[in-house]
Design a protein around this motif. Structure first.
Motif, PDB file in Angstrom:
ATOM      1  N   HIS A  77      37.779  51.087  30.809  1.00  0.00           N
ATOM      2  CA  HIS A  77      37.814  49.708  30.333  1.00  0.00           C
ATOM      3  C   HIS A  77      37.797  49.653  28.807  1.00  0.00           C
ATOM      4  CE1 HIS A  77      36.064  45.367  30.880  1.00  0.00           C
ATOM      5  NE2 HIS A  77      37.280  45.374  30.387  1.00  0.00           N
ATOM      6  N   VAL A  78      36.950  50.466  28.207  1.00  0.00           N
ATOM      7  CA  VAL A  78      36.897  50.531  26.744  1.00  0.00           C
ATOM      8  C   VAL A  78      38.266  50.922  26.189  1.00  0.00           C
ATOM      9  CG1 VAL A  78      35.902  51.771  24.779  1.00  0.00           C
ATOM     10  CG2 VAL A  78      34.430  51.037  26.662  1.00  0.00           C
ATOM     11  N   GLY A  79      38.893  51.934  26.817  1.00  0.00           N
ATOM     12  CA  GLY A  79      40.225  52.350  26.373  1.00  0.00           C
ATOM     13  C   GLY A  79      41.251  51.243  26.517  1.00  0.00           C
ATOM     14  N   ALA A  80      41.191  50.503  27.633  1.00  0.00           N
ATOM     15  CA  ALA A  80      42.137  49.408  27.850  1.00  0.00           C
ATOM     16  C   ALA A  80      41.970  48.323  26.798  1.00  0.00           C
ATOM     17  CB  ALA A  80      41.959  48.834  29.251  1.00  0.00           C
ATOM     18  N   LEU A  81      40.713  47.977  26.488  1.00  0.00           N
ATOM     19  CA  LEU A  81      40.459  46.938  25.494  1.00  0.00           C
ATOM     20  C   LEU A  81      40.886  47.359  24.099  1.00  0.00           C
ATOM     21  CD1 LEU A  81      36.953  45.680  26.690  1.00  0.00           C
ATOM     22  CD2 LEU A  81      39.119  44.438  26.815  1.00  0.00           C
ATOM     23  N   ALA A  82      40.847  48.658  23.840  1.00  0.00           N
ATOM     24  CA  ALA A  82      41.269  49.150  22.522  1.00  0.00           C
ATOM     25  C   ALA A  82      42.781  49.136  22.363  1.00  0.00           C
ATOM     26  CB  ALA A  82      40.740  50.568  22.305  1.00  0.00           C
ATOM     27  N   LEU A  83      43.510  49.111  23.481  1.00  0.00           N
ATOM     28  CA  LEU A  83      44.966  49.244  23.427  1.00  0.00           C
ATOM     29  C   LEU A  83      45.713  47.950  23.691  1.00  0.00           C
ATOM     30  CD1 LEU A  83      45.297  52.623  25.375  1.00  0.00           C
ATOM     31  CD2 LEU A  83      45.639  52.283  22.916  1.00  0.00           C
ATOM     32  N   ALA A  84      45.123  47.026  24.429  1.00  0.00           N
ATOM     33  CA  ALA A  84      45.841  45.826  24.849  1.00  0.00           C
ATOM     34  C   ALA A  84      45.001  44.580  24.592  1.00  0.00           C
ATOM     35  CB  ALA A  84      46.194  45.926  26.340  1.00  0.00           C
ATOM     36  N   PRO A  85      45.647  43.408  24.526  1.00  0.00           N
ATOM     37  CA  PRO A  85      44.899  42.160  24.334  1.00  0.00           C
ATOM     38  C   PRO A  85      43.879  41.938  25.445  1.00  0.00           C
ATOM     39  CG  PRO A  85      47.251  41.804  23.994  1.00  0.00           C
ATOM     40  CD  PRO A  85      47.109  43.185  24.545  1.00  0.00           C
ATOM     41  N   ILE A  86      42.759  41.350  25.107  1.00  0.00           N
ATOM     42  CA  ILE A  86      41.663  41.209  26.060  1.00  0.00           C
ATOM     43  C   ILE A  86      42.045  40.322  27.239  1.00  0.00           C
ATOM     44  CG2 ILE A  86      40.590  39.261  24.847  1.00  0.00           C
ATOM     45  CD1 ILE A  86      37.867  40.466  25.571  1.00  0.00           C
ATOM     46  N   SER A  87      42.844  39.265  27.003  1.00  0.00           N
ATOM     47  CA  SER A  87      43.219  38.387  28.110  1.00  0.00           C
ATOM     48  C   SER A  87      44.120  39.105  29.101  1.00  0.00           C
ATOM     49  CB  SER A  87      43.917  37.129  27.582  1.00  0.00           C
ATOM     50  OG  SER A  87      45.099  37.467  26.886  1.00  0.00           O
ATOM     51  N   ILE A  88      45.000  39.986  28.612  1.00  0.00           N
ATOM     52  CA  ILE A  88      45.866  40.746  29.513  1.00  0.00           C
ATOM     53  C   ILE A  88      45.037  41.745  30.314  1.00  0.00           C
ATOM     54  CG2 ILE A  88      47.827  42.315  29.646  1.00  0.00           C
ATOM     55  CD1 ILE A  88      48.534  39.494  28.759  1.00  0.00           C
ATOM     56  N   VAL A  89      44.144  42.463  29.635  1.00  0.00           N
ATOM     57  CA  VAL A  89      43.313  43.463  30.305  1.00  0.00           C
ATOM     58  C   VAL A  89      42.475  42.807  31.401  1.00  0.00           C
ATOM     59  CG1 VAL A  89      41.354  45.036  30.018  1.00  0.00           C
ATOM     60  CG2 VAL A  89      43.230  45.053  28.363  1.00  0.00           C
ATOM     61  N   GLN A  90      41.815  41.711  31.065  1.00  0.00           N
ATOM     62  CA  GLN A  90      40.930  41.081  32.037  1.00  0.00           C
ATOM     63  C   GLN A  90      41.706  40.421  33.167  1.00  0.00           C
ATOM     64  OE1 GLN A  90      38.033  42.833  30.364  1.00  0.00           O
ATOM     65  NE2 GLN A  90      37.651  41.520  32.115  1.00  0.00           N
ATOM     66  N   SER A  91      42.904  39.926  32.886  1.00  0.00           N
ATOM     67  CA  SER A  91      43.712  39.353  33.954  1.00  0.00           C
ATOM     68  C   SER A  91      44.134  40.422  34.946  1.00  0.00           C
ATOM     69  CB  SER A  91      44.943  38.656  33.370  1.00  0.00           C
ATOM     70  OG  SER A  91      44.578  37.552  32.583  1.00  0.00           O
ATOM     71  N   VAL A  92      44.485  41.599  34.449  1.00  0.00           N
ATOM     72  CA  VAL A  92      44.852  42.703  35.340  1.00  0.00           C
ATOM     73  C   VAL A  92      43.641  43.120  36.178  1.00  0.00           C
ATOM     74  CG1 VAL A  92      45.573  45.114  35.435  1.00  0.00           C
ATOM     75  CG2 VAL A  92      46.720  43.534  33.886  1.00  0.00           C
ATOM     76  N   ILE A  93      42.467  43.212  35.534  1.00  0.00           N
ATOM     77  CA  ILE A  93      41.255  43.577  36.269  1.00  0.00           C
ATOM     78  C   ILE A  93      40.913  42.510  37.301  1.00  0.00           C
ATOM     79  CG2 ILE A  93      38.769  43.951  36.039  1.00  0.00           C
ATOM     80  CD1 ILE A  93      39.322  45.287  33.361  1.00  0.00           C
ATOM     81  N   ALA A  94      41.078  41.239  36.927  1.00  0.00           N
ATOM     82  CA  ALA A  94      40.828  40.161  37.877  1.00  0.00           C
ATOM     83  C   ALA A  94      41.787  40.248  39.054  1.00  0.00           C
ATOM     84  CB  ALA A  94      40.969  38.803  37.177  1.00  0.00           C
ATOM     85  N   GLY A  95      43.058  40.559  38.767  1.00  0.00           N
ATOM     86  CA  GLY A  95      44.012  40.732  39.852  1.00  0.00           C
ATOM     87  C   GLY A  95      43.670  41.913  40.729  1.00  0.00           C
ATOM     88  N   GLY A  96      43.141  42.969  40.107  1.00  0.00           N
ATOM     89  CA  GLY A  96      42.744  44.141  40.875  1.00  0.00           C
ATOM     90  C   GLY A  96      41.575  43.879  41.796  1.00  0.00           C
ATOM     91  N   LEU A  97      40.938  42.716  41.615  1.00  0.00           N
ATOM     92  CA  LEU A  97      39.820  42.373  42.487  1.00  0.00           C
ATOM     93  C   LEU A  97      40.248  42.268  43.947  1.00  0.00           C
ATOM     94  CD1 LEU A  97      36.802  41.606  42.545  1.00  0.00           C
ATOM     95  CD2 LEU A  97      37.492  39.228  42.188  1.00  0.00           C
ATOM     96  N   VAL A  98      41.538  41.999  44.182  1.00  0.00           N
ATOM     97  CA  VAL A  98      42.003  41.909  45.571  1.00  0.00           C
ATOM     98  C   VAL A  98      41.871  43.256  46.276  1.00  0.00           C
ATOM     99  CG1 VAL A  98      43.597  40.062  45.024  1.00  0.00           C
ATOM    100  CG2 VAL A  98      44.411  42.416  44.961  1.00  0.00           C
ATOM    101  N   LEU A  99      41.788  44.334  45.508  1.00  0.00           N
ATOM    102  CA  LEU A  99      41.576  45.645  46.127  1.00  0.00           C
ATOM    103  C   LEU A  99      40.216  45.714  46.811  1.00  0.00           C
ATOM    104  CD1 LEU A  99      42.926  47.910  43.235  1.00  0.00           C
ATOM    105  CD2 LEU A  99      44.096  47.368  45.380  1.00  0.00           C
ATOM    106  N   LEU A 100      39.314  44.820  46.420  1.00  0.00           N
ATOM    107  CA  LEU A 100      37.984  44.815  47.027  1.00  0.00           C
ATOM    108  C   LEU A 100      38.069  44.649  48.537  1.00  0.00           C
ATOM    109  CD1 LEU A 100      34.875  44.599  46.990  1.00  0.00           C
ATOM    110  CD2 LEU A 100      35.149  42.172  46.413  1.00  0.00           C
ATOM    111  N   THR A 101      38.957  43.759  48.988  1.00  0.00           N
ATOM    112  CA  THR A 101      39.052  43.512  50.423  1.00  0.00           C
ATOM    113  C   THR A 101      39.532  44.746  51.175  1.00  0.00           C
ATOM    114  OG1 THR A 101      41.293  42.627  50.100  1.00  0.00           O
ATOM    115  CG2 THR A 101      39.454  41.056  50.098  1.00  0.00           C
ATOM    116  N   VAL A 102      40.517  45.437  50.598  1.00  0.00           N
ATOM    117  CA  VAL A 102      41.061  46.617  51.265  1.00  0.00           C
ATOM    118  C   VAL A 102      40.051  47.758  51.272  1.00  0.00           C
ATOM    119  CG1 VAL A 102      42.921  48.329  51.237  1.00  0.00           C
ATOM    120  CG2 VAL A 102      43.402  45.944  50.631  1.00  0.00           C
ATOM    121  N   VAL A 103      39.461  48.026  50.120  1.00  0.00           N
ATOM    122  CA  VAL A 103      38.506  49.133  50.019  1.00  0.00           C
ATOM    123  C   VAL A 103      37.277  48.858  50.869  1.00  0.00           C
ATOM    124  CG1 VAL A 103      37.024  50.421  48.433  1.00  0.00           C
ATOM    125  CG2 VAL A 103      39.329  49.778  47.724  1.00  0.00           C
TER     126      VAL A 103
END
Length: 322
Positions: A77-103
């Protein structure tokens, strides 16, 4: 006009940051589920004895493994925030939340409801809109900030998170207030990480920067609050609320704290807001904790049969005749 930006025009560093955000999403979910198993097996967290409670939690091997996984995801996460805008990083992580149901369903024995699958579709739509409205946001990491704005924003998260801890007594059995509190504390930590990523010129000295101290405190306090929320509430709703709260707070920090630009035209702005709304709404769609139902009072035990007569009632106590 806010036309879509071809992937080739997005800097490689930003693309790498998005990949790291996806890895962060998956690893944080696995870490959460492992910590849940360890937390429910540990003694209850006691706010008056935070150090003792922390030690008790870390006596659970599976909780330790969950923390190791979560810490590794934090590094990505630290690496992602250092490389990309925070709104893009957090939106991707928020979207990845759907993996919660599968896992949770396939590996941790949690059932996946229709409502959660609808959340998958909404998140996919939100990420599609987001990719189509990158505009000029994806052209750099956007780590510039005003100290006063940053301090006020992170301070708001800290105060709100700490206030919610005693208010959790109002809903003591589902852990939702504590989940929101943990999300706010971790959201403040994430925003501070983003700010600290703009000081890479300090080299190794970055670890003694005042921001590093803020990150450490918010992360540790958030860890203890989150552990208690996992002990109290159903795992999927608690994880969802924690993640959604942190994501909402950090996504909003993009334009508020770090000056990330919005699309120039009205259509681009509308699509960007719709993208964020879909991603966050999908996370919020996860079923809330089942409300407590009134259990019927146990039926009173039948009264003992009345004795036929005082003489009969006293008969067993009589001494046998000589």
């Amino acid at each position: 006009m806010g036309l879509p930006v071809p992937c080739a025009l997005v800097p490689l560093s930003v693309q790498l940051g998005v990949v790291l955000a996806l890895v962060t999403a998956l690893m944080s979910i696995v870490g959460f589920l492992l910590k849940h198993r360890g937390a429910v097996a540990a003694p209850d967290v006691q706010w008056r004895r935070p150090l003792r409670s922390t030690v008790d939690l870390f006596r659970s091997p599976i909780y330790v493994v969950g923390c190791v996984v979560a810490t590794t995801s934090w590094g990505f996460h630290v690496g992602a925030l250092a490389l990309a805008p925070i709104s893009i990083v957090q939106s991707v992580i928020a979207g990845g939340l759907v993996l919660l149901t599968v896992v949770a369903d396939r590996f941790f024995g949690q059932s996946v409801t229709r409502r959660e699958w609808i959340g998958v579709a909404l998140t996919a739509a939100g990420l599609a809109f987001l990719a189509a409205t990158l505009g000029d946001t994806g052209d750099s990491a956007h780590a510039d900030y005003e100290l006063g704005t940053l301090a006020g924003y992170v301070g708001l998260a800290t105060v709100a998170g700490l206030v919610l801890v005693p208010l959790a007594r109002l809903r003591p059995r589902d852990g939702i207030f504590l989940a929101v509190a943990a999300g706010l504390l971790w959201g403040g930590s994430d925003v501070t990480i983003k700010a600290l990523s703009g000081h890479t010129d300090l080299g190794i000295a970055v670890i003694v920067h005042p921001f590093a101290f803020v990150i450490l405190i918010l992360s540790l306090v958030g860890l203890l609050v989150s552990a208690r929320s996992l002990q109290l509430g159903p795992v999927v709703p608690v994880i969802t609320v924690t993640s959604a709260t942190a994501n909402i707070f950090t996504i909003a920090a993009g334009p508020i704290v770090f000056g990330e630009p919005m699309p120039d035209d009205a259509l681009g702005v509308a699509l960007r807001l719709l993208a964020f709304a879909l991603v966050i709404g999908a996370a919020a769609l996860t079923p809330p904790p089942v409300p407590e139902t009134l259990t019927p009072a146990p039926a009173p035990a039948p009264a003992p049969a009345a004795a036929a007569s005082p003489a009969a009632a006293a008969a067993p106590a009589r001494e046998p005749a000589a």
